[in-house]
Scaffold this active site. Sequence first.
Site, short mmCIF file in Angstrom:
data_model
loop_
_atom_site.label_atom_id
_atom_site.label_comp_id
_atom_site.label_asym_id
_atom_site.label_seq_id
_atom_site.Cartn_x
_atom_site.Cartn_y
_atom_site.Cartn_z
N LYS A 1 -0.02 3.01 5.54
CA LYS A 1 1.34 3.23 6.03
C LYS A 1 2.38 2.53 5.15
O LYS A 1 3.55 2.92 5.11
CB LYS A 1 1.46 2.77 7.49
CG LYS A 1 1.17 1.29 7.75
CD LYS A 1 2.37 0.39 7.57
CE LYS A 1 1.99 -1.06 7.69
NZ LYS A 1 3.13 -1.97 7.42
N THR B 1 7.37 0.96 10.52
CA THR B 1 7.70 0.62 9.13
C THR B 1 8.50 1.73 8.43
O THR B 1 9.06 1.49 7.36
CB THR B 1 6.44 0.33 8.31
OG1 THR B 1 5.52 1.40 8.45
CG2 THR B 1 5.79 -0.94 8.77
#
Length: 323
Positions: free
Chosen positions: A189, A246
């Site tokens: 990620k 994020t």
Amino acid sequence: MTFQTISVLGGGAWGTALALTAARAGRAVTLWEHNAGNAEHLETKRESRFLPGVTLDDAITVTRDLNAAANADAILLVVPAQVVRSVVTALAPALRQGMPLVACAKGIEHGTHKFMSEIIAECAGEAVPAILSGPSFAADVARGLPTAVTIAATDETTATALAYALGSGSFRPYHSTDVRGVELGGAAKNVLAIAAGIVAGRDLGASAMAALTTRGFAELTRFGRAYGARAETMMGLSGLGDLILTCSTPQSRNFSYGVALGKGEPPPGKLAEGVFTAPVLLEMARERDVEMPISAAVAAVLAQELSVDQAIESLMTRPFRAE
């Protein structure tokens, strides 16, 4: 199985936040910091340079002695992914058989393509590798804001005991035995967060951000499946949850790094683990024949093989296909 004493290796923002979390859970905590200046600041000022206004709990003892830190029921390894090997190697002689060593770094080692649990198993065979990951910012956790994460170990009893040892009214760990899935999601990620930052930095709009995040999650899922991760793990906190966090805020170092790239500005000085992970992720995807166009575009931009505009064009002009 209970863990009354917890050592945290790494006195940066995330290490300090996890030390405070363990203290709130009623554990006696040792916080090890390699840097002499930072260790002295933590000990004398009882606050973190990286978390203004956050005071260390009285239950936290600061040390630079790695052997002293090894004298605990469980250890949280909170150092950058690319130095995990050196720290674990130095720690290994002091570990007792069966001690949980919980990697809290999100990355894949350069050169070897090894995950953090594999490095622990290789360098400290007497330890029990575990992983802590999920949607969590150090500043939020340090201040006691509600946070949920995943703790994974191949032994369910160990994973459950670690969750109980760190859990509190503001910090909720879920336990899992899918170690690979949890650490894979946390590493991949970071690369996608850089892509999201580029979208924000280029002011490409909310529609583009939604598309990027959705297709990025499809890449994450394909990569996870190729490396043995469970589908439910990819859909959980350490996969989809961490990706959403994020890819949505400048609090993420990787997102901020991407924003700077998108604006054509020098990147911020803080460590963005996705910069190290991108080329490794792409190499591993090719090894298993996994299609990851967004990650490939990020890696090409970071390697200066494509400009940001060229990378965007390469994604938008790909052949049409079914979803």
